[in-house]
Write an enzyme that holds these catalytic residues in place. Structure first.
Site, PDB file in Angstrom:
ATOM      1  CB  THR A   1       0.558  -3.970   6.303  1.00 51.24           C
ATOM      2  OG1 THR A   1      -0.747  -3.878   5.702  1.00 51.24           O
ATOM      3  CG2 THR A   1       1.253  -2.623   6.285  1.00 51.24           C
ATOM      4  CG  ASP A   2      -2.765  -7.416   3.226  1.00 50.27           C
ATOM      5  OD1 ASP A   2      -3.379  -7.525   2.148  1.00 50.27           O
ATOM      6  OD2 ASP A   2      -3.027  -6.572   4.102  1.00 50.27           O
TER       7      ASP A   2
ATOM      8  CB  THR B   1      -0.947  -0.011   1.211  1.00 44.92           C
ATOM      9  OG1 THR B   1      -1.865  -1.096   1.056  1.00 44.92           O
ATOM     10  CG2 THR B   1      -1.726   1.284   1.340  1.00 44.92           C
TER      11      THR B   1
ATOM     12  CB  SER C   1       2.450  -7.977   0.896  1.00 42.38           C
ATOM     13  OG  SER C   1       1.403  -7.902   1.848  1.00 42.38           O
TER      14      SER C   1
HETATM   15  N1  ASP Z   1      -2.876  -5.119   0.677  1.00 42.36           N
HETATM   16  C1  ASP Z   1      -1.745  -4.318   1.089  1.00 42.36           C
HETATM   17  C2  ASP Z   1      -0.472  -5.178   1.033  1.00 42.36           C
HETATM   18  O1  ASP Z   1      -0.329  -6.018   1.863  1.00 42.36           O
HETATM   19  C3  ASP Z   1      -1.969  -3.776   2.452  1.00 42.36           C
HETATM   20  C4  ASP Z   1      -0.900  -2.819   2.948  1.00 42.36           C
HETATM   21  O2  ASP Z   1       0.235  -2.784   2.410  1.00 42.36           O
HETATM   22  O3  ASP Z   1      -1.178  -2.083   3.911  1.00 42.36           O
HETATM   23  O4  ASP Z   1       0.317  -5.035   0.102  1.00 42.36           O
END
Ligand code: ASP
Length: 348
Positions: free
Chosen positions: A111-112, A34, A78
């Site tokens: 973050t995932d 993200t 991710s």
């Molecule tokens: N869907 C995103 C990821 O994991 C969520 C994030 O980065 O906050 O790439």
């Protein structure tokens, strides 16, 4: 007079006047997430859109604390990360850490699956230099993106003396978590990462690091060339164990089961786990519960003590997702015996 002029010229040429010689070198390895996404007007959803260089350019304050280089490794959400990609990422980060001029590395990542990626690198890197994972919960199109502040804090941490001995960390929203215990705990909130009972390692405020904790344990295993298949099963009421039997018959090299409570399963799953062990496929037992560890407490068929008696390993303080990665890496070692494997998991 001439001597003074000469000294001044040397001082200026040396870059010391600019202070650049005094600044540590930090390499930022970008992988997407993200933090590097913006909303696509066609779909209305966030998609990869920002390069690693652009991420750094958005934080000019970085120049005051470090000489920052960027390596654009990937640019994916991710949710598409794999253990094989983390294997290649670990090799790239190791190559950078081996440079004598590098203080440490920051990895920007979605973050995932950041918690698992950070744990994979902590387990396979051979360096005591700090590595900080960071990202963001809001994308570049949001009202108040959090990526730039997180990136600045991650570089600040890597430059700080407090990071020594912390291995790989996850830094988001000022909080510092260990790779071993961090978990994403909120789907959308900027304060999504925490470490449950183990607590935060520290907190970044006003350009300095507050230390709350020390790293309790850090398992290091050589980075393998390839990784075996290790599926993870969250058991559930009425589970007949057939998916475990299918995995045993179709290429699994190890199996991780998230049991209920202190690591218990029903009789059908217990027999499926026995089937795996009889086929020399190791089974690691975790818990679906967020807090506490699996324990050999219950003696009926499927209780923790019956599972240990049958030869299953208890995962200790590791989440099911990280126990799976550890088992994959361990099984890929050419000379990992069952005793050593047991120590890896039961030594926590
Ligand atoms: N869907 C995103 C990821 O994991 C969520 C994030 O980065 O906050 O790439």
């Amino acid at each position: 007079m001439k001597l003074r002029v000469f000294c001044l010229v040397v001082f200026l040429l040396s870059g010391a006047a600019a202070g650049t010689d005094l600044l540590p070198t930090v390499v930022v390895v970008t992988t997407g997430g993200t933090i590097a996404e913006k909303v696509d007007p066609a779909t209305g959803g966030a998609v990869p859109a920002v390069s690693g260089s652009a991420l750094l350019a958005a934080v000019p304050e970085l120049e005051e604390i470090a000489i920052v280089e960027v390596v654009e490794f990937l640019n994916i959400d991710s949710s598409h990360m794999t253990p094989e990609i983390w294997r290649d990422l670990s090799a790239k980060v190791q190559e950078i850490l081996d440079r004598t001029d590098v203080r440490g590395v920051v990895v920007t990542h979605g973050t995932d699956t950041m918690a698992e990626g950070a744990f994979f690198l902590e387990t396979t890197l051979e360096s005591e230099k700090p590595v900080a994972f960071t990202g963001s919960m809001r994308n570049g199109s949001d009202l108040s993106p959090d990526g730039s502040a997180n990136l600045y804090n991650a570089v600040l941490l890597v430059c700080s003396p407090e990071a020594a001995g912390w291995g790989v960390t996850v830094v988001l929203n000022q909080y510092i978590n260990s790779a071993r215990h961090v978990m994403k705990d909120n789907t959308t909130n900027v304060q999504t990462f925490d470490s449950g009972d183990f607590g935060y390692l520290g907190y970044i405020t006003g350009n300095h690091v507050l230390v709350y904790n020390t790293v309790l344990e850090c398992t290091r295993i050589p980075l393998p060339d390839s990784l075996p298949e290790v599926p993870l099963f969250y058991t559930f009421a009425g589970d007949d164990g057939n998916y475990i039997r299918f995995a045993v018959d179709n290429g699994a090299s190890g199996i991780v089961v998230a049991g209920v409570g202190a690591g218990n399963v029903n009789a059908s799953v217990f027999h499926a786990i026995e089937y795996s062990l009889e086929n020399s496929i190791p089974v690691v037992i975790c818990s679906r519960a967020r807090h506490g560890e699996p324990e050999a407490l219950y003696g009926d068929q499927g209780g923790g003590s019956s599972l240990v008696e049958a030869g299953a390993l208890l995962a200790g303080d590791l989440s099911p997702f990280k126990a799976r990665l550890l088992l994959m890496i361990a099984l890929a070692q050419p000379d990992m015996g069952s005793d050593e494997m047991g120590l890896l998991f039961n030594a926590n």
